[in-house]
Design an enzyme around this catalytic site. Structure first.
Site, PDB file in Angstrom:
ATOM      1  N   GLN A  42       5.561  17.104  -2.694  1.00  0.00           N
ATOM      2  CA  GLN A  42       4.649  16.048  -3.130  1.00  0.00           C
ATOM      3  C   GLN A  42       3.297  16.642  -3.509  1.00  0.00           C
ATOM      4  O   GLN A  42       2.822  17.571  -2.862  1.00  0.00           O
ATOM      5  CB  GLN A  42       4.434  15.032  -2.007  1.00  0.00           C
ATOM      6  CG  GLN A  42       5.696  14.322  -1.568  1.00  0.00           C
ATOM      7  CD  GLN A  42       5.420  13.131  -0.658  1.00  0.00           C
ATOM      8  OE1 GLN A  42       5.442  11.988  -1.097  1.00  0.00           O
ATOM      9  NE2 GLN A  42       5.191  13.392   0.619  1.00  0.00           N
ATOM     10  N   TYR A  72      -2.992  -4.089   3.585  1.00  0.00           N
ATOM     11  CA  TYR A  72      -1.614  -3.606   3.521  1.00  0.00           C
ATOM     12  C   TYR A  72      -1.067  -3.245   4.910  1.00  0.00           C
ATOM     13  O   TYR A  72      -0.015  -3.741   5.321  1.00  0.00           O
ATOM     14  CB  TYR A  72      -1.567  -2.392   2.585  1.00  0.00           C
ATOM     15  CG  TYR A  72      -0.230  -1.706   2.538  1.00  0.00           C
ATOM     16  CD1 TYR A  72       0.803  -2.207   1.753  1.00  0.00           C
ATOM     17  CD2 TYR A  72       0.013  -0.555   3.285  1.00  0.00           C
ATOM     18  CE1 TYR A  72       2.038  -1.580   1.717  1.00  0.00           C
ATOM     19  CE2 TYR A  72       1.241   0.077   3.253  1.00  0.00           C
ATOM     20  CZ  TYR A  72       2.251  -0.436   2.471  1.00  0.00           C
ATOM     21  OH  TYR A  72       3.465   0.185   2.440  1.00  0.00           O
ATOM     22  N   ASP A  97       0.941   8.561   7.364  1.00  0.00           N
ATOM     23  CA  ASP A  97      -0.483   8.439   7.693  1.00  0.00           C
ATOM     24  C   ASP A  97      -0.714   7.675   8.993  1.00  0.00           C
ATOM     25  O   ASP A  97      -1.829   7.624   9.491  1.00  0.00           O
ATOM     26  CB  ASP A  97      -1.213   7.752   6.538  1.00  0.00           C
ATOM     27  CG  ASP A  97      -0.516   6.465   6.111  1.00  0.00           C
ATOM     28  OD1 ASP A  97      -0.343   5.567   6.947  1.00  0.00           O
ATOM     29  OD2 ASP A  97      -0.104   6.378   4.937  1.00  0.00           O
ATOM     30  N   ASP A 149      14.046  14.107   6.653  1.00  0.00           N
ATOM     31  CA  ASP A 149      14.524  13.240   5.576  1.00  0.00           C
ATOM     32  C   ASP A 149      15.011  11.908   6.167  1.00  0.00           C
ATOM     33  O   ASP A 149      15.936  11.889   7.000  1.00  0.00           O
ATOM     34  CB  ASP A 149      15.673  13.977   4.871  1.00  0.00           C
ATOM     35  CG  ASP A 149      16.384  13.100   3.855  1.00  0.00           C
ATOM     36  OD1 ASP A 149      15.788  12.103   3.405  1.00  0.00           O
ATOM     37  OD2 ASP A 149      17.542  13.433   3.514  1.00  0.00           O
ATOM     38  N   ASP A 168       7.768   1.881   4.395  1.00  0.00           N
ATOM     39  CA  ASP A 168       6.395   2.122   3.942  1.00  0.00           C
ATOM     40  C   ASP A 168       6.428   3.377   3.078  1.00  0.00           C
ATOM     41  O   ASP A 168       5.904   4.425   3.435  1.00  0.00           O
ATOM     42  CB  ASP A 168       5.518   2.312   5.186  1.00  0.00           C
ATOM     43  CG  ASP A 168       4.069   2.621   4.842  1.00  0.00           C
ATOM     44  OD1 ASP A 168       3.647   2.357   3.703  1.00  0.00           O
ATOM     45  OD2 ASP A 168       3.362   3.145   5.731  1.00  0.00           O
ATOM     46  N   TYR A 238      -4.049  -1.348  -4.980  1.00  0.00           N
ATOM     47  CA  TYR A 238      -2.950  -1.165  -5.920  1.00  0.00           C
ATOM     48  C   TYR A 238      -3.259  -1.914  -7.202  1.00  0.00           C
ATOM     49  O   TYR A 238      -3.473  -3.121  -7.173  1.00  0.00           O
ATOM     50  CB  TYR A 238      -1.637  -1.670  -5.315  1.00  0.00           C
ATOM     51  CG  TYR A 238      -1.297  -0.992  -4.023  1.00  0.00           C
ATOM     52  CD1 TYR A 238      -1.155   0.394  -3.960  1.00  0.00           C
ATOM     53  CD2 TYR A 238      -1.119  -1.717  -2.849  1.00  0.00           C
ATOM     54  CE1 TYR A 238      -0.847   1.035  -2.766  1.00  0.00           C
ATOM     55  CE2 TYR A 238      -0.819  -1.083  -1.653  1.00  0.00           C
ATOM     56  CZ  TYR A 238      -0.687   0.291  -1.622  1.00  0.00           C
ATOM     57  OH  TYR A 238      -0.401   0.918  -0.437  1.00  0.00           O
TER      58      TYR A 238
END
Lengths: 294, 294
Positions: A42, A72, A97, A149, A168, A238
């Site tokens: 990423q 959110y 996070d 994963d 999420d 967003y």
């Protein structure tokens, strides 16, 4: 790995979100952690903007901004928590996070909060520079952090184990791609308890109508029509303002009535969540009804 | 004047909103009416975007975009209409595009809808290229269009004449500047009937906190604290998502309970407005309460 994120002196620079080719958000901000590619594929960056606070960016797309991240994170945690009678175990897919976990640890009734995010860099950067995003979830012993994963994790998970599953995730790109198919959705269904609730990101109801419809259809095909609905969260972070969250109940009835009193004292501080918000985000104004449910 | 607006063949170009120096919205779209300065000192442009539809821009700031203009126009019209017992006369300051008037003409009970916008170019461009923004307001005989300075118009208006005043203005720039002071606000109070309601634009609750507070204080100083409140509209078209609308009642009590049933049949088509929306936009989630009302 920590030294990857070391603070570099940086002048204000322009960050531009790249999710759409014909709509962009340009933010002049300081690059706290300049964009780098993590070992998990990423592209990660952390900015600080004068008005919006810290901004976490993955693969060019904003994941949260400090100014209104609570809209959110609070909704993704408290909505399902008030839609299940006696929740004990929660699975968060993504959420490295720890923003959603931060809200969940406010509930003494929870025994197990599993956070499965393939990329520990998201957690490490957040904890280092914006620790209040994780809050008490950083140290709460009920929060188990699995840097693996999620597709593999869920395949090995016990059936009917979780009362709540929160997807999420980022958009359907790179490492997140396997989390969008029918196979993964079936596994989510399998690991939920009877009456258990799933919430999952679906996209902007204005700018990504097709993606939202696709997610809604996929979830319906597995959960059945009656137990599937949508939350529409208005957020600043967003592009597109109203962000669709598909919600589904396993062998139960989808309802916007909270299962119990949304206690203020036990959950403080909350920035957005209360009983009215719980009901409102589940409403279907005519546009939403017509576009997604007709 | 019409030939000023003639269609020019135009390739897709980038429009960038200029309201903030460190936050910008970039839209790749077709310039239907390329930016020009009207005889009344405003810079006007009309664009068309693939996802967002037509976009009207004044002095570099988006006034409405077709995709979600209904959120704003419906709320500015129906909220006050359901907050007054028997409204008959409405004054719209600004609103040259007739978007608010379009919603008001749906009420047979209204006898007079005065639209006072100094700049007829806004109306002419809108009617020419996006006539459904004005809808039946373009031809309804109850809609009186005054192309004059609103500050002068209101000074000459009879006291206690209007049941509703909608301040549908641009930001505090150029021709709109006189509409933001104490003098103008006092005139608005004067022309309202007892129990009459005013709604006025205040700005983004995230990005323009100071402007919103200033407007709220100004209105309170004239209407009194108890009869003053705020609506927070989530919209995509204004950067910052939640857009504050200050609302006040003359010699009455501010309430979020509709004065009568929000009839669906009589008002169709509505994209956002219903009884739940009426209540929701007047709510104060913890962030709003703390930032603006503590």
């Amino acid at each position: 790995m920590m030294n990857t994120f070391r603070l570099r002196k940086s002048r204000k620079k322009k960050f531009r979100e790249s999710l759409y080719t014909d709509i962009s958000l340009g933010l002049t901000c300081e690059a706290i952690v300049p964009e780098f590619r993590t070992p998990f594929g990423q592209k990660l960056a952390l900015y600080r903007h004068d008005k919006l606070g810290h901004i976490l960016v993955l693969d060019g797309n904003i994941q949260w901004m400090e100014k209104d991240e609570a809209i959110y994170h609070e909704t993704m945690a408290h909505w399902p928590m008030h839609s299940v009678a006696e929740p004990q175990r929660v699975l968060i897919v993504g959420g490295g996070d720890l923003g959603v976990a931060r809200e969940l640890v406010k509930y003494p009734m929870l025994e197990e909060i599993d956070v499965v995010d393939i990329d520990p860099c998201v957690r490490e950067v957040t904890l280092m520079y914006v620790p209040h995003i994780a809050g008490h979830a950083a140290t709460d012993p009920r929060v188990n952090k699995y840097d693996v994963d999620a597709a593999r994790f869920i395949k090995e998970a016990v059936s009917s184990h979780y009362d709540i599953v929160v997807l999420d995730t980022t958009d359907e790109v790179n490492v997140a791609t396997p989390l969008f198919g029918e196979k993964f959705q079936s596994e989510v269904y399998r690991v939920l308890t009877k009456g258990g609730v799933m919430v999952r990101v679906a996209g902007s109801v204005f700018l990504q109508e097709d993606e939202v419809k696709k997610t809604l259809e996929l979830v319906r095909s597995i959960f059945s029509r009656i137990s599937t609905g949508m939350l529409t969260l208005p957020t600043m972070m967003y592009l597109g303002c109203f962000f669709g969250i598909v919600v589904a109940v396993k062998e139960g009835i989808w309802s916007s009535i909270p299962t119990r009193r949304i206690s203020v004292s036990g959950l403080l501080p909350l920035s957005w969540y209360d009983a009215r918000w719980h009901a409102f985000v589940a409403e279907r104004p005519p546009y939403i009804q017509k576009t997604f449910f007709s």
